[in-house]
Design a protein around this motif. Structure first.
Motif, PDB file in Angstrom:
ATOM      1  N   LEU A 102       0.808  -1.220   0.000  1.00 50.91           N
ATOM      2  CA  LEU A 102       0.000   0.000   0.000  1.00 50.91           C
ATOM      3  C   LEU A 102       0.840   1.269   0.000  1.00 50.91           C
ATOM      4  O   LEU A 102       0.375   2.328  -0.411  1.00 50.91           O
ATOM      5  CB  LEU A 102      -0.982   0.020   1.173  1.00 50.91           C
ATOM      6  CG  LEU A 102      -0.470  -0.017   2.602  1.00 50.91           C
ATOM      7  CD1 LEU A 102      -1.591   0.479   3.543  1.00 50.91           C
ATOM      8  CD2 LEU A 102      -0.098  -1.419   3.040  1.00 50.91           C
ATOM      9  N   LEU A 103       2.103   1.173   0.425  1.00 48.09           N
ATOM     10  CA  LEU A 103       2.980   2.337   0.367  1.00 48.09           C
ATOM     11  C   LEU A 103       3.354   2.719  -1.062  1.00 48.09           C
ATOM     12  O   LEU A 103       3.925   3.778  -1.300  1.00 48.09           O
ATOM     13  CB  LEU A 103       4.258   2.086   1.181  1.00 48.09           C
ATOM     14  CG  LEU A 103       4.059   1.953   2.694  1.00 48.09           C
ATOM     15  CD1 LEU A 103       5.377   1.596   3.368  1.00 48.09           C
ATOM     16  CD2 LEU A 103       3.489   3.237   3.282  1.00 48.09           C
ATOM     17  N   GLN A 104       3.022   1.852  -2.024  1.00 44.29           N
ATOM     18  CA  GLN A 104       3.278   2.133  -3.436  1.00 44.29           C
ATOM     19  C   GLN A 104       2.094   2.820  -4.110  1.00 44.29           C
ATOM     20  O   GLN A 104       2.031   2.901  -5.330  1.00 44.29           O
ATOM     21  CB  GLN A 104       3.610   0.825  -4.176  1.00 44.29           C
ATOM     22  CG  GLN A 104       4.876   0.149  -3.684  1.00 44.29           C
ATOM     23  CD  GLN A 104       5.099  -1.196  -4.351  1.00 44.29           C
ATOM     24  OE1 GLN A 104       4.334  -2.137  -4.169  1.00 44.29           O
ATOM     25  NE2 GLN A 104       6.154  -1.291  -5.150  1.00 44.29           N
ATOM     26  N   LEU A 105       1.181   3.347  -3.318  1.00 43.35           N
ATOM     27  CA  LEU A 105      -0.028   3.979  -3.845  1.00 43.35           C
ATOM     28  C   LEU A 105       0.274   4.961  -4.969  1.00 43.35           C
ATOM     29  O   LEU A 105      -0.401   4.971  -6.008  1.00 43.35           O
ATOM     30  CB  LEU A 105      -0.774   4.687  -2.710  1.00 43.35           C
ATOM     31  CG  LEU A 105      -1.963   5.569  -3.096  1.00 43.35           C
ATOM     32  CD1 LEU A 105      -3.080   4.729  -3.689  1.00 43.35           C
ATOM     33  CD2 LEU A 105      -2.448   6.358  -1.880  1.00 43.35           C
ATOM     34  N   GLY A 106       1.274   5.815  -4.786  1.00 41.62           N
ATOM     35  CA  GLY A 106       1.580   6.842  -5.771  1.00 41.62           C
ATOM     36  C   GLY A 106       1.998   6.315  -7.120  1.00 41.62           C
ATOM     37  O   GLY A 106       1.947   7.049  -8.118  1.00 41.62           O
TER      38      GLY A 106
END
Length: 251
Positions: A102-106
Motif C-alpha cells: 500500500l505504500l506504493q499507492l503513488g
C-alpha cells in the motif's frame, strides 16, 4: 512488512474469510453500511468516481465500494491468494486488483484523481513504523481530489492488555478453532500470535504463526492526519475505531 506477508501466506489468508463467521455477501453488506455512513455526502451523484481499497484482502470493502457506484475501484494487497479470492467475487464489477504494498499507492494513482480511499480492517497497523504511517497519509492526501475522503478502521492497541485479557477468541465451529494471543513486548508494537486448531480425521492439528502490529493511539493518528491537511471525524466501524479524513476544498 515481510513478517506480515509471511504470516498471511503461511496462515491467515486461508482463514481470513472464514474467521468473520458470516458469508462473503453478508460481510460486504456490513461494510457497505459503514462506508455509506463514512462517505456521505461524498458519494452522491457528483462524488462517485475512482476509489482505492488499500490492503483489500478478499474484497469486502472493494465490492462494497463498487456496488455503491464507485468506478473504477483499485484493490491493492500483497496477498496473491486473497486477491484471487476477490477476483472470484468481482464478476462484471469495474474492479482492478493490484498485488503491491500500500505504500506504493503513488505508483498506481495519479495526484488529485481519487474520490475515496479506504484502509480498513486494521490494515494500517501492518505498516512497520509511525513514519511509514505518516508517509502513507501524505500519499493518500495527494491522491485524493479536493473534497475526497480517506476512511480508516483499526484497533487501538496502545493500552497494554495484561493477564488473561491478552487471549482473544476469534471464531470457532465444530471443525476449527481460532484464537489470538497478544504479547506487549515493545512500547511501539505488539506481537500477535494466531493459533488455529483444525479437526482432521478425528485429530486436532495446530497451525501457528505470528507478526507485529503497530500500537497507534487514536489521538496520535488523528493528529497525524490533521498535520497532513485532513479535516478529521472520529467514529466507530463495528468493533473497530473509525477515522474519516476529508481533503479540504480550495477556498
Amino acid at each position: 512488512m515481510s513478517d506480515v506477508q509471511d504470516h498471511y501466506s503461511n496462515l491467515l489468508a486461508k482463514q481470513y474469510t472464514w474467521m468473520f463467521g458470516m458469508s462473503f455477501s453478508a460481510k460486504v453488506a456490513e461494510q457497505k453500511a459503514i462506508l455509506a455512513d463514512a462517505l456521505q455526502p461524498a458519494t452522491d451523484d457528483s462524488g462517485l468516481g475512482l476509489a482505492v481499497d488499500l490492503g483489500s484482502g478478499p474484497g469486502f470493502q472493494t465490492i462494497a465500494l463498487s456496488e455503491m457506484g464507485c468506478s473504477p475501484v483499485l484493490a491493492l494487497d500483497t496477498s496473491e491468494s486473497l486477491l484471487k479470492e476477490l477476483q472470484l467475487h468481482q464478476k462484471e464489477l469495474p474492479v482492478q486488483t493490484i498485488c503491491a504494498d500500500l505504500l506504493q499507492l503513488g505508483q498506481f494513482v495519479s495526484p488529485a484523481s481519487a474520490n475515496a480511499i479506504v484502509c480498513m480492517g486494521d490494515t494500517i497497523t501492518h505498516l512497520g513504523t509511525r513514519d511509514a504511517v505518516e508517509g502513507l497519509l501524505g500519499s493518500v492526501f495527494d491522491a485524493l481530489v479536493p473534497g475526497g475522503r480517506f476512511v480508516i478502521s483499526y484497533r487501538d492497541l496502545s493500552a497494554e492488555a495484561t493477564g488473561l485479557d491478552r487471549f482473544i477468541p476469534v471464531y470457532a465451529d465444530e471443525d476449527k478453532v481460532m484464537t489470538c494471543f497478544l504479547e506487549f513486548d515493545r512500547t511501539d508494537t505488539v506481537m500477535v500470535h494466531d493459533l488455529v486448531y483444525s479437526r482432521v480425521n478425528h485429530q486436532w492439528l495446530l497451525e501457528k504463526s505470528n507478526y507485529r502490529k503497530l500500537r497507534l493511539p487514536i489521538d496520535w493518528l488523528n493528529d497525524a492526519m490533521v498535520r497532513v491537511g485532513f479535516i478529521v471525524h472520529k467514529g466507530q466501524a463495528g468493533r473497530l475505531l473509525r477515522l474519516v479524513g476529508q481533503k479540504p476544498q480550495p477556498r
